[in-house]
Design a protein around this motif. Structure first.
Motif, PDB file in Angstrom:
ATOM      1  N   GLY B  72     -21.188 -15.833  29.623  1.00 34.76           N
ATOM      2  CA  GLY B  72     -22.179 -16.185  28.603  1.00 34.76           C
ATOM      3  C   GLY B  72     -21.442 -16.565  27.350  1.00 34.76           C
ATOM      4  O   GLY B  72     -20.290 -16.982  27.411  1.00 34.76           O
ATOM      5  N   ILE B  73     -22.078 -16.402  26.208  1.00 31.47           N
ATOM      6  CA  ILE B  73     -21.423 -16.750  24.949  1.00 31.47           C
ATOM      7  C   ILE B  73     -21.672 -15.663  23.911  1.00 31.47           C
ATOM      8  O   ILE B  73     -22.552 -14.819  24.072  1.00 31.47           O
ATOM      9  CB  ILE B  73     -21.942 -18.090  24.380  1.00 31.47           C
ATOM     10  CG1 ILE B  73     -23.481 -18.048  24.181  1.00 31.47           C
ATOM     11  CG2 ILE B  73     -21.570 -19.244  25.268  1.00 31.47           C
ATOM     12  CD1 ILE B  73     -24.007 -19.170  23.334  1.00 31.47           C
ATOM     13  N   ASP B  75     -22.634 -15.260  19.894  1.00 23.41           N
ATOM     14  CA  ASP B  75     -23.177 -16.004  18.760  1.00 23.41           C
ATOM     15  C   ASP B  75     -22.275 -15.746  17.556  1.00 23.41           C
ATOM     16  O   ASP B  75     -22.200 -14.617  17.072  1.00 23.41           O
ATOM     17  CB  ASP B  75     -24.605 -15.529  18.480  1.00 23.41           C
ATOM     18  CG  ASP B  75     -25.281 -16.347  17.378  1.00 23.41           C
ATOM     19  OD1 ASP B  75     -24.560 -17.016  16.609  1.00 23.41           O
ATOM     20  OD2 ASP B  75     -26.515 -16.309  17.306  1.00 23.41           O
ATOM     21  N   PRO B  76     -21.570 -16.797  17.072  1.00 25.74           N
ATOM     22  CA  PRO B  76     -20.648 -16.545  15.960  1.00 25.74           C
ATOM     23  C   PRO B  76     -21.380 -16.095  14.682  1.00 25.74           C
ATOM     24  O   PRO B  76     -20.774 -15.453  13.821  1.00 25.74           O
ATOM     25  CB  PRO B  76     -19.940 -17.899  15.756  1.00 25.74           C
ATOM     26  CG  PRO B  76     -20.703 -18.899  16.527  1.00 25.74           C
ATOM     27  CD  PRO B  76     -21.562 -18.195  17.517  1.00 25.74           C
ATOM     28  N   PRO B  82     -25.978 -13.094  22.867  1.00 28.60           N
ATOM     29  CA  PRO B  82     -27.431 -13.300  22.889  1.00 28.60           C
ATOM     30  C   PRO B  82     -28.057 -13.082  24.261  1.00 28.60           C
ATOM     31  O   PRO B  82     -29.135 -12.526  24.366  1.00 28.60           O
ATOM     32  CB  PRO B  82     -27.611 -14.737  22.401  1.00 28.60           C
ATOM     33  CG  PRO B  82     -26.277 -15.394  22.540  1.00 28.60           C
ATOM     34  CD  PRO B  82     -25.245 -14.317  22.484  1.00 28.60           C
ATOM     35  N   PHE B  83     -27.346 -13.529  25.314  1.00 28.81           N
ATOM     36  CA  PHE B  83     -27.836 -13.277  26.672  1.00 28.81           C
ATOM     37  C   PHE B  83     -26.756 -13.595  27.687  1.00 28.81           C
ATOM     38  O   PHE B  83     -25.970 -14.507  27.505  1.00 28.81           O
ATOM     39  CB  PHE B  83     -29.088 -14.095  27.006  1.00 28.81           C
ATOM     40  CG  PHE B  83     -29.133 -15.413  26.324  1.00 28.81           C
ATOM     41  CD1 PHE B  83     -30.023 -15.639  25.287  1.00 28.81           C
ATOM     42  CD2 PHE B  83     -28.258 -16.428  26.671  1.00 28.81           C
ATOM     43  CE1 PHE B  83     -30.036 -16.849  24.622  1.00 28.81           C
ATOM     44  CE2 PHE B  83     -28.275 -17.646  26.012  1.00 28.81           C
ATOM     45  CZ  PHE B  83     -29.168 -17.857  24.983  1.00 28.81           C
ATOM     46  N   SER B 152     -15.169 -23.722  20.954  1.00 24.97           N
ATOM     47  CA  SER B 152     -16.520 -23.311  21.339  1.00 24.97           C
ATOM     48  C   SER B 152     -17.577 -23.876  20.408  1.00 24.97           C
ATOM     49  O   SER B 152     -18.764 -23.656  20.617  1.00 24.97           O
ATOM     50  CB  SER B 152     -16.634 -21.783  21.337  1.00 24.97           C
ATOM     51  OG  SER B 152     -15.712 -21.228  22.232  1.00 24.97           O
ATOM     52  N   HIS B 155     -21.615 -23.208  16.625  1.00 21.51           N
ATOM     53  CA  HIS B 155     -22.658 -22.278  17.074  1.00 21.51           C
ATOM     54  C   HIS B 155     -22.247 -21.565  18.363  1.00 21.51           C
ATOM     55  O   HIS B 155     -23.040 -20.815  18.939  1.00 21.51           O
ATOM     56  CB  HIS B 155     -23.980 -23.004  17.336  1.00 21.51           C
ATOM     57  CG  HIS B 155     -24.404 -23.951  16.255  1.00 21.51           C
ATOM     58  ND1 HIS B 155     -24.249 -25.308  16.366  1.00 21.51           N
ATOM     59  CD2 HIS B 155     -24.951 -23.718  15.042  1.00 21.51           C
ATOM     60  CE1 HIS B 155     -24.702 -25.887  15.256  1.00 21.51           C
ATOM     61  NE2 HIS B 155     -25.128 -24.948  14.444  1.00 21.51           N
ATOM     62  N   GLY B 156     -21.043 -21.840  18.830  1.00 21.12           N
ATOM     63  CA  GLY B 156     -20.558 -21.202  20.052  1.00 21.12           C
ATOM     64  C   GLY B 156     -21.147 -21.755  21.334  1.00 21.12           C
ATOM     65  O   GLY B 156     -20.962 -21.190  22.403  1.00 21.12           O
ATOM     66  N   VAL B 157     -21.860 -22.883  21.254  1.00 18.97           N
ATOM     67  CA  VAL B 157     -22.534 -23.399  22.455  1.00 18.97           C
ATOM     68  C   VAL B 157     -21.834 -24.612  23.078  1.00 18.97           C
ATOM     69  O   VAL B 157     -22.362 -25.245  23.985  1.00 18.97           O
ATOM     70  CB  VAL B 157     -24.026 -23.730  22.182  1.00 18.97           C
ATOM     71  CG1 VAL B 157     -24.740 -22.510  21.630  1.00 18.97           C
ATOM     72  CG2 VAL B 157     -24.194 -24.907  21.230  1.00 18.97           C
ATOM     73  N   ALA B 158     -20.628 -24.946  22.553  1.00 19.02           N
ATOM     74  CA  ALA B 158     -19.914 -26.100  23.114  1.00 19.02           C
ATOM     75  C   ALA B 158     -19.404 -25.792  24.510  1.00 19.02           C
ATOM     76  O   ALA B 158     -19.435 -24.654  24.959  1.00 19.02           O
ATOM     77  CB  ALA B 158     -18.743 -26.492  22.221  1.00 19.02           C
ATOM     78  N   GLU B 160     -20.507 -26.643  27.407  1.00 15.78           N
ATOM     79  CA  GLU B 160     -21.431 -26.529  28.545  1.00 15.78           C
ATOM     80  C   GLU B 160     -21.393 -27.841  29.323  1.00 15.78           C
ATOM     81  O   GLU B 160     -22.404 -28.546  29.466  1.00 15.78           O
ATOM     82  CB  GLU B 160     -22.850 -26.206  28.060  1.00 15.78           C
ATOM     83  CG  GLU B 160     -23.065 -24.750  27.753  1.00 15.78           C
ATOM     84  CD  GLU B 160     -22.863 -23.814  28.952  1.00 15.78           C
ATOM     85  OE1 GLU B 160     -22.852 -24.302  30.096  1.00 15.78           O
ATOM     86  OE2 GLU B 160     -22.701 -22.607  28.727  1.00 15.78           O
ATOM     87  N   CYS B 175     -31.407 -25.297  34.319  1.00  9.45           N
ATOM     88  CA  CYS B 175     -31.616 -25.299  32.867  1.00  9.45           C
ATOM     89  C   CYS B 175     -32.916 -25.977  32.481  1.00  9.45           C
ATOM     90  O   CYS B 175     -33.301 -25.975  31.312  1.00  9.45           O
ATOM     91  CB  CYS B 175     -30.441 -25.980  32.158  1.00  9.45           C
ATOM     92  SG  CYS B 175     -30.462 -27.781  32.282  1.00  9.45           S
TER      93      CYS B 175
END
Lengths: 315, 315
Positions: B72-73, B75-76, B82-83, B152, B155-158, B160, B175
């Motif tokens: 998962g990731i 959240d910075p 988060p999940f 990353s 927002h830490g979501v890179a 994917e 997704c």
């Protein structure tokens, strides 16, 4: 200190003296005259730099560097510009040639990368570390800014975001692949789909708007009709926005920028475009409950080329 | 100094003491037991760290930091996880919880990102600044390394990369979007296409290889038959490689890495896979005469999780 920025295009060259905040102090321009070959073009670029500098009232001593935005890339390994299709250039020693005329450090960047840097310094992405600038014009170009710096990758070939394939087996692209994003997200795509639709439906509002002369259909024709509520144009525009969002989501999933700035012809649709994008994007992002990139309109317009090129030396 | 790395998965936890070169000095592991909730799981992680440390013969004074790779990731913005679907985690304070047990800096990274970092420190991408690690497993994950550091995004979501859409309107993804790359480039995709083909052609070699029990078709079934020259399996594999290359070209056009390292189940096809990729990729890259990423097989296998997690603290 000041920075000189040169925006080299297929039809015109623009140069400007830019201060540390990214504000243009003076400009100069001339036609490119690509048919003359690179020698005279680069001589003209140097002349324009000095002309803009004189207009600004400053001297070469106050200039830190010269930056040049080109419709192509520079090979970091050779320092040469391997090719610029629009200019007919092939393995051009741009930096060394330029330094024959002005003895300052010379930096070269891709025009979309440079425009992204301009937005990051003095435009909509100012104050933000990581942003992506997307030009929606004849093609789709991109400028990737990571931690305040333009990102071109170790071989200088990064940020060809328009050639990210999003529709495998789709429309044939100029690059030889099928289904590149720019076949679906450029102004050219809106024109193509508008013409296709008008051909099949000669009584539609799009055909009427150009008096039946379908060659006159522009992206603006379709967008303006969509804005006015014409259902056919709205359908085409909606389809365009879906494809645009596919690429934007890919950029979010790969780069996770804070801001995606939309520039180029299609971005003149303004808030109408932003609203349409913001209506679709949230359902398409992967991490739906996490913050992700804001999509905004680029602010600097045609000056972005000069400002961003100048700022190459400030990094 | 040493670094402790923890590889947290849905079924097992592994911890290891890693030196500055990325070599594992000692390991410990236990089942995850996700049903217990995050508290006991994190307590076990801390216990394994100390266990591995003891095995290594070193002391906590010699440990600089603890790194944790999670499915998962983080959240910075909040410092929370988060999940993690595989773990049933939701807004878990992993770092602060971990520090209750061991008072060392704790870093958290996505498992694919961490594996990419491991390859960049001690694997196939060692010595290379910018690389992308791609896992071809049940899904497709990615680890982006830029200038030696895991990327990353703000927002830490890179990274994917598996959810980059390459086939608009294609297969439905977990997704919610259609046409994500992982629907076409994962081991799951080979299995799906293999079963589909065997269903339609019950006499084919793929069906025969599993004695007609199509549920037993694995990616390896198809790949091994393709290797052996079965024309149907070869056709399926060729189609798979085309889709794989589409995403690889997109990664090249966007990140321009020096190396793309392929890991995960499908990468066990080895040189057969590399040869197939290298036969297709050159025609698909945008800058055909410029150098671009070499595609290689990842080297560290299952240890990448521990090594990369540990190396989060060395950056």
């Amino acid at each position: 200190m000041f920075y000189i920025g040169v925006d080299l295009g297929g039809t015109g060259i623009k140069a400007g003296v830019v201060d540390e905040k990214g504000e243009i102090r003076a400009k100069a321009s001339c036609p490119t005259g690509v048919e003359r070959g690179y020698g005279p073009v680069i001589a003209d670029m140097a002349k324009l730099c000095l002309e803009a500098l004189e207009k600004s009232g400053h001297t070469l001593d106050e200039v830190k560097s010269i930056g040049i935005g080109i419709p192509g890339i520079q090979d970091p390994a050779t320092g040469l510009v391997p090719f610029c299709t629009n200019l007919g250039w092939h393995q051009v020693p741009l930096v060394s040639e330029m330094r024959k005329y002005i003895d300052k450090p010379v930096y070269v960047g891709n025009d979309a990368t440079v425009a992204g840097l301009a937005e990051a310094v003095a435009g909509v992405s100012a104050g933000v570390g990581t942003s992506v600038f997307v030009t929606l014009g004849t093609g789709v170009g991109g400028g990737i800014i990571i931690d305040g710096k333009p990102y071109s990758g170790p071989h200088g070939v990064a940020s060809e975001i328009g050639h990210m394939m999003t529709v495998v087996g789709g429309e044939l692209c100029t690059c030889g692949n099928r289904g590149c994003w720019e076949r679906y997200a450029s102004a050219t795509a809106i024109i193509r789909e508008g013409r296709k639709f008008a051909e099949a439906h000669p009584d539609c509002a799009i055909a009427k708007a150009v008096g039946g002369d379908l060659d006159k259909i522009e992206a603006k024709t379709v967008i303006d009709l969509a804005k006015a509520g014409d259902p056919d144009a709205a359908m085409l525009f909606d389809n365009y926005v879906t494809h645009l969002c596919v690429g934007l989501v890919n950029l979010i999933n790969l780069y996770d920028p804070e801001i995606i700035a939309l520039g180029g012809g299609v971005s003149h649709a303004g808030q109408f475009l932003l609203d349409a994008v913001n209506a679709k994007l949230p359902q398409m992002v992967f991490y739906k409950t996490m913050p992700y990139a804001r999509v905004e309109l680029a602010r600097l317009g045609n000056d972005a080329g000069i400002i961003g090129a100048a700022m190459l030396g400030a990094n």
